[in-house]
Design a protein around this motif. Sequence first.
Motif, PDB file in Angstrom:
ATOM      1  N   ASP A 170       0.667  -1.085  -0.145  1.00  0.00           N
ATOM      2  CA  ASP A 170      -0.066   0.019   0.032  1.00  0.00           C
ATOM      3  C   ASP A 170       0.796   1.283  -0.083  1.00  0.00           C
ATOM      4  OD1 ASP A 170      -2.206  -1.449   0.039  1.00  0.00           O
ATOM      5  OD2 ASP A 170      -2.658  -1.561   2.078  1.00  0.00           O
ATOM      6  N   ASP A 171       1.924   1.187   0.756  1.00  0.00           N
ATOM      7  CA  ASP A 171       2.899   2.554   1.324  1.00  0.00           C
ATOM      8  C   ASP A 171       3.569   2.468  -0.394  1.00  0.00           C
ATOM      9  OD1 ASP A 171       3.902   4.632   2.559  1.00  0.00           O
ATOM     10  OD2 ASP A 171       5.609   3.446   2.431  1.00  0.00           O
ATOM     11  N   LEU A 172       4.149   1.468  -1.186  1.00  0.00           N
ATOM     12  CA  LEU A 172       4.910   1.483  -2.174  1.00  0.00           C
ATOM     13  C   LEU A 172       3.974   2.237  -3.674  1.00  0.00           C
ATOM     14  CD1 LEU A 172       6.990   0.797  -4.134  1.00  0.00           C
ATOM     15  CD2 LEU A 172       6.056  -1.327  -4.488  1.00  0.00           C
ATOM     16  N   GLU A 173       2.869   1.709  -3.559  1.00  0.00           N
ATOM     17  CA  GLU A 173       1.676   2.378  -4.390  1.00  0.00           C
ATOM     18  C   GLU A 173       1.515   3.866  -4.095  1.00  0.00           C
ATOM     19  OE1 GLU A 173      -2.472   1.515  -6.458  1.00  0.00           O
ATOM     20  OE2 GLU A 173      -2.008   0.386  -4.538  1.00  0.00           O
ATOM     21  N   ARG A 174       1.379   4.337  -2.710  1.00  0.00           N
ATOM     22  CA  ARG A 174       1.302   5.633  -2.535  1.00  0.00           C
ATOM     23  C   ARG A 174       2.275   6.383  -2.554  1.00  0.00           C
ATOM     24  NH1 ARG A 174      -0.904   4.388   1.740  1.00  0.00           N
ATOM     25  NH2 ARG A 174       1.089   4.264   3.139  1.00  0.00           N
ATOM     26  N   GLN A 175       3.555   6.000  -2.341  1.00  0.00           N
ATOM     27  CA  GLN A 175       4.838   6.809  -2.594  1.00  0.00           C
ATOM     28  C   GLN A 175       4.822   7.129  -4.280  1.00  0.00           C
ATOM     29  OE1 GLN A 175       6.716   8.485  -0.693  1.00  0.00           O
ATOM     30  NE2 GLN A 175       5.715   7.691   0.958  1.00  0.00           N
ATOM     31  N   ILE A 176       4.615   6.198  -5.109  1.00  0.00           N
ATOM     32  CA  ILE A 176       4.734   6.257  -6.599  1.00  0.00           C
ATOM     33  C   ILE A 176       3.719   7.487  -7.029  1.00  0.00           C
ATOM     34  CG2 ILE A 176       4.559   5.178  -8.799  1.00  0.00           C
ATOM     35  CD1 ILE A 176       5.553   2.650  -7.521  1.00  0.00           C
ATOM     36  N   ALA A 177       2.684   7.462  -6.268  1.00  0.00           N
ATOM     37  CA  ALA A 177       1.523   8.326  -6.463  1.00  0.00           C
ATOM     38  C   ALA A 177       1.932   9.579  -6.165  1.00  0.00           C
ATOM     39  CB  ALA A 177       0.041   7.967  -6.120  1.00  0.00           C
ATOM     40  N   VAL A 178       2.262   9.810  -5.124  1.00  0.00           N
ATOM     41  CA  VAL A 178       2.532  11.038  -4.188  1.00  0.00           C
ATOM     42  C   VAL A 178       3.870  11.647  -4.909  1.00  0.00           C
ATOM     43  CG1 VAL A 178       3.412  12.298  -2.213  1.00  0.00           C
ATOM     44  CG2 VAL A 178       1.598  10.420  -2.163  1.00  0.00           C
ATOM     45  N   THR A 179       4.883  10.860  -5.000  1.00  0.00           N
ATOM     46  CA  THR A 179       6.201  11.541  -5.675  1.00  0.00           C
ATOM     47  C   THR A 179       6.225  11.570  -7.243  1.00  0.00           C
ATOM     48  OG1 THR A 179       7.252   9.532  -5.753  1.00  0.00           O
ATOM     49  CG2 THR A 179       7.523  10.775  -3.684  1.00  0.00           C
ATOM     50  N   GLY A 180       5.322  10.695  -7.877  1.00  0.00           N
ATOM     51  CA  GLY A 180       5.766  10.965  -9.405  1.00  0.00           C
ATOM     52  C   GLY A 180       6.786  10.018  -9.799  1.00  0.00           C
ATOM     53  N   MET A 181       7.356   9.124  -8.706  1.00  0.00           N
ATOM     54  CA  MET A 181       8.655   8.412  -9.385  1.00  0.00           C
ATOM     55  C   MET A 181       8.081   7.449 -10.250  1.00  0.00           C
ATOM     56  SD  MET A 181      11.400   7.431  -8.768  1.00  0.00           S
ATOM     57  CE  MET A 181      12.636   6.112  -8.915  1.00  0.00           C
ATOM     58  N   PRO A 182       8.520   7.486 -11.662  1.00  0.00           N
ATOM     59  CA  PRO A 182       8.401   6.272 -12.627  1.00  0.00           C
ATOM     60  C   PRO A 182       8.556   5.049 -12.051  1.00  0.00           C
ATOM     61  CG  PRO A 182       9.832   8.218 -13.523  1.00  0.00           C
ATOM     62  CD  PRO A 182       9.966   8.376 -12.081  1.00  0.00           C
ATOM     63  N   ALA A 183       7.448   4.199 -12.038  1.00  0.00           N
ATOM     64  CA  ALA A 183       7.745   2.895 -11.547  1.00  0.00           C
ATOM     65  C   ALA A 183       8.902   1.804 -12.332  1.00  0.00           C
ATOM     66  CB  ALA A 183       6.265   2.266 -11.519  1.00  0.00           C
ATOM     67  N   ARG A 184       8.872   2.276 -13.667  1.00  0.00           N
ATOM     68  CA  ARG A 184       9.741   1.518 -14.455  1.00  0.00           C
ATOM     69  C   ARG A 184      11.352   2.085 -13.802  1.00  0.00           C
ATOM     70  NH1 ARG A 184      12.378   4.720 -17.878  1.00  0.00           N
ATOM     71  NH2 ARG A 184      11.391   6.996 -18.394  1.00  0.00           N
ATOM     72  N   ASN A 185      11.383   2.943 -13.025  1.00  0.00           N
ATOM     73  CA  ASN A 185      12.895   3.511 -12.730  1.00  0.00           C
ATOM     74  C   ASN A 185      13.113   2.941 -11.448  1.00  0.00           C
ATOM     75  OD1 ASN A 185      13.228   4.722 -15.094  1.00  0.00           O
ATOM     76  ND2 ASN A 185      13.479   6.512 -14.353  1.00  0.00           N
ATOM     77  N   LEU A 186      12.351   1.952 -10.716  1.00  0.00           N
ATOM     78  CA  LEU A 186      12.414   1.449  -9.466  1.00  0.00           C
ATOM     79  C   LEU A 186      12.712   0.136  -9.386  1.00  0.00           C
ATOM     80  CD1 LEU A 186      12.084   2.516  -6.297  1.00  0.00           C
ATOM     81  CD2 LEU A 186       9.641   1.718  -6.460  1.00  0.00           C
ATOM     82  N   ILE A 187      13.776  -0.192  -8.335  1.00  0.00           N
ATOM     83  CA  ILE A 187      14.274  -1.538  -8.039  1.00  0.00           C
ATOM     84  C   ILE A 187      14.012  -1.847  -6.914  1.00  0.00           C
ATOM     85  CG2 ILE A 187      16.098  -3.204  -8.293  1.00  0.00           C
ATOM     86  CD1 ILE A 187      17.364  -1.158 -10.322  1.00  0.00           C
ATOM     87  N   LEU A 188      13.535  -2.973  -6.606  1.00  0.00           N
ATOM     88  CA  LEU A 188      13.166  -3.580  -5.102  1.00  0.00           C
ATOM     89  C   LEU A 188      14.179  -4.640  -5.003  1.00  0.00           C
ATOM     90  CD1 LEU A 188       9.191  -3.769  -4.702  1.00  0.00           C
ATOM     91  CD2 LEU A 188      10.840  -2.034  -4.005  1.00  0.00           C
ATOM     92  N   GLU A 189      15.185  -4.407  -3.993  1.00  0.00           N
ATOM     93  CA  GLU A 189      16.049  -5.326  -3.653  1.00  0.00           C
ATOM     94  C   GLU A 189      15.696  -6.004  -2.457  1.00  0.00           C
ATOM     95  OE1 GLU A 189      20.129  -4.033  -3.346  1.00  0.00           O
ATOM     96  OE2 GLU A 189      20.350  -2.953  -5.168  1.00  0.00           O
ATOM     97  N   VAL A 190      15.654  -7.450  -2.445  1.00  0.00           N
ATOM     98  CA  VAL A 190      15.185  -8.218  -1.473  1.00  0.00           C
ATOM     99  C   VAL A 190      16.302  -8.665  -0.840  1.00  0.00           C
ATOM    100  CG1 VAL A 190      13.697 -10.190  -0.741  1.00  0.00           C
ATOM    101  CG2 VAL A 190      12.944  -8.908  -2.857  1.00  0.00           C
ATOM    102  N   THR A 191      16.609  -8.162   0.409  1.00  0.00           N
ATOM    103  CA  THR A 191      17.757  -8.762   1.051  1.00  0.00           C
ATOM    104  C   THR A 191      17.312 -10.085   1.789  1.00  0.00           C
ATOM    105  OG1 THR A 191      16.845  -7.812   3.326  1.00  0.00           O
ATOM    106  CG2 THR A 191      18.109  -6.379   1.989  1.00  0.00           C
ATOM    107  N   GLU A 192      18.600 -10.752   2.149  1.00  0.00           N
ATOM    108  CA  GLU A 192      18.689 -12.238   2.401  1.00  0.00           C
ATOM    109  C   GLU A 192      18.912 -12.385   3.684  1.00  0.00           C
ATOM    110  OE1 GLU A 192      22.142 -12.495   4.492  1.00  0.00           O
ATOM    111  OE2 GLU A 192      21.506 -14.127   3.386  1.00  0.00           O
ATOM    112  N   ALA A 193      18.731 -11.562   4.887  1.00  0.00           N
ATOM    113  CA  ALA A 193      18.771 -11.866   6.132  1.00  0.00           C
ATOM    114  C   ALA A 193      17.874 -12.730   6.717  1.00  0.00           C
ATOM    115  CB  ALA A 193      18.933 -10.564   6.847  1.00  0.00           C
TER     116      ALA A 193
END
Length: 276
Positions: free
Chosen positions: A110-133
């Motif tokens: 929900d927060d990811l969708e909200r941040q993209i909408a609020v900031t206008g950050m192009p989703a295609r320019n975002l990478i989610l790095e899933v950490t291994e811990a």
Amino acid sequence: MTTRDVVARDLPYAIAGDRLRIVFQPQIDLRTDRIVALEGLSRWTHETLGPIPPSEFVAVAESIGAIHDLGRFSLAECCRYGRTWHDRGEDLAIAVNVSPLQLATDAFFDDLERQIAVTGMPARNLILEVTEAQKLIDPDALATRLDIVREWGITVSIDDFGTGHSTLERAATLHAGELKLDRSMVAREDRRAIEAAVNAARLSGMRVVAEGVETAGQLDLVREAGCDRAQGYFIARPAPPRVLEEWMADRQRSSRSSTECLDLYDERGARWPSAK
């Protein structure tokens, strides 16, 4: 009271009080040497303990449940700066570290969708790095959720490949588009292992990023082994946005080696004494 106890006590207040900062470390395309991505990294300088290594305070954040607030801060800052650079004509991907504990909640998406909408950050320019811990609780359910954000254009990356829980099976389960080789693999300069990882990733359609490149020899090695991108101190150290912008502009103007500017700064943005 131990140092860990102090960190656990004060970290939530530091996050709420806006005392953390984000620095960015560039990644280059190994075919063109062009800067193509920036990884956002949280930094915290404690009032009495001084700089706390991210490996320490992130682990504490996961153990006390503060990882969600920490992740929210990091995501918001990365999206904000990413939009700023996009508006300036910089076509840069922004990588954000995400704990499996965050991914286990609806609130993160929900927060990811909200941040993209609020900031206008192009989703295609975002990478989610899933950490291994942390081990994934329900990989199949998570893969379904991540498929949705992939449809938005976001890239899912598996961080620290070669250690802990990070495996090709994990990457395949999550339908990842990127694999990041752990710095330990690069440090060993194990060409056979790197080539095997690259070949396996290729079969799954994944891009490969070599992390922890600290020498010219390692840069040549990962390039020759077939990696797509590289990141590490030899290329550039993590730096505050202002310092990073100056370095990128200088690098573009002069076409100098990337190590000739940003390695003169520490992670607080203070100038290091000249090595000369």
